[in-house]
Scaffold this motif. Sequence first.
Motif, short mmCIF file in Angstrom:
data_model
loop_
_atom_site.label_atom_id
_atom_site.label_comp_id
_atom_site.label_asym_id
_atom_site.label_seq_id
_atom_site.Cartn_x
_atom_site.Cartn_y
_atom_site.Cartn_z
N ARG A 46 0.80 -1.23 0.00
CA ARG A 46 0.00 0.00 0.00
C ARG A 46 0.83 1.28 0.00
N VAL A 47 2.12 1.19 0.36
CA VAL A 47 2.95 2.41 0.32
C VAL A 47 3.33 2.81 -1.11
N ARG A 48 3.18 1.87 -2.03
CA ARG A 48 3.61 2.14 -3.40
C ARG A 48 2.99 3.43 -3.96
N ALA A 49 1.72 3.64 -3.68
CA ALA A 49 1.03 4.82 -4.20
C ALA A 49 1.69 6.12 -3.70
N PHE A 50 2.20 6.10 -2.48
CA PHE A 50 2.85 7.29 -1.93
C PHE A 50 4.20 7.54 -2.61
N PHE A 51 4.94 6.45 -2.81
CA PHE A 51 6.23 6.58 -3.49
C PHE A 51 6.04 7.07 -4.92
N ARG A 52 5.01 6.54 -5.57
CA ARG A 52 4.72 6.93 -6.95
C ARG A 52 4.35 8.41 -7.03
N ARG A 53 3.55 8.85 -6.08
CA ARG A 53 3.13 10.25 -6.06
C ARG A 53 4.34 11.17 -5.86
N LEU A 54 5.24 10.77 -4.97
CA LEU A 54 6.42 11.59 -4.74
C LEU A 54 7.24 11.71 -6.02
N ARG A 55 7.35 10.60 -6.74
CA ARG A 55 8.10 10.63 -7.99
C ARG A 55 7.44 11.56 -9.01
N GLU A 56 6.10 11.50 -9.09
CA GLU A 56 5.39 12.39 -10.02
C GLU A 56 5.65 13.86 -9.69
#
Length: 250
Positions: free
Chosen positions: A188-198
Amino acid sequence: MSAAEQGQSSDAGTGLRARLAEVRQRIDACALGAGRDPSEITLIAVSKTHSAEVVAAAAAVGVTDLGENRVQEAESKIVALAAAGGPHLRWHLIGHLQSNKARRAVRLFEVIHTVDSAALVGRLEKLCEEEERAELPVLVQLSLADEATKAGATESELPSIVEEIDGCKRVRLVGLMTLPPFFDEVERVRAFFRRLRELRDGLRARDAFRGRAGELSMGMSHDFELAVEEGATMVRVGTAIFGARGRTPA
Ligand SMILES: *Cc1c(COP(=O)(O)O)cnc(C)c1O
């Protein structure tokens, strides 16, 4: 390792060396699996709550970057390690910075990952002038969950913080950092990491990092592989290298 070599290193050093190598190997394997160059990922060993002796042992087995979350606690270690000589260590502040500790942070840390307001940026710039520090690399810490308790700026605050840094001569934006909420289900943390990258990509497109790619400081002991898959360039790993911190609060 030969019996003779084993006899020379302490048990603590041997364990540390093995855990460090394992973490680094996992980072490298994960990076290669994601089609990334492992050399673009800095492993920050988070030494909070551990003694200067433990940090010295880590430096002896090749750790170059250390993370601390409290200025006061870090200061005694940084001073002790500098006095002992040895290789140059880069100290990263990864915990919330109170403005009354900012001057000491400017003196002690190579990089500050936890800039969370335009006011703090202004204060750091002024302190750099006073301390005659020519350049202070910082990351903006973002809180991407709807949790008032989480440290960091919100996404909507990011543009004004970046603008403030843009007007600085000494404080320099090098990337973004996040500490997502803890989930039992690590995926579930993946979405947060992805958002930071965006968000990082958006800033890069506007050249907010002045020609550089922009760092992504994300991933801890339990989720650094996910972070590497999502583009982390700095992972902050404590427990998997140093063992459990006992009951000392993070
Ligand atoms: C303590 C801490 C870490 C490391 O946590 P581990 O789970 O021990 O790897 C990483 N980032 C921050 C901001 C921390 O406070």
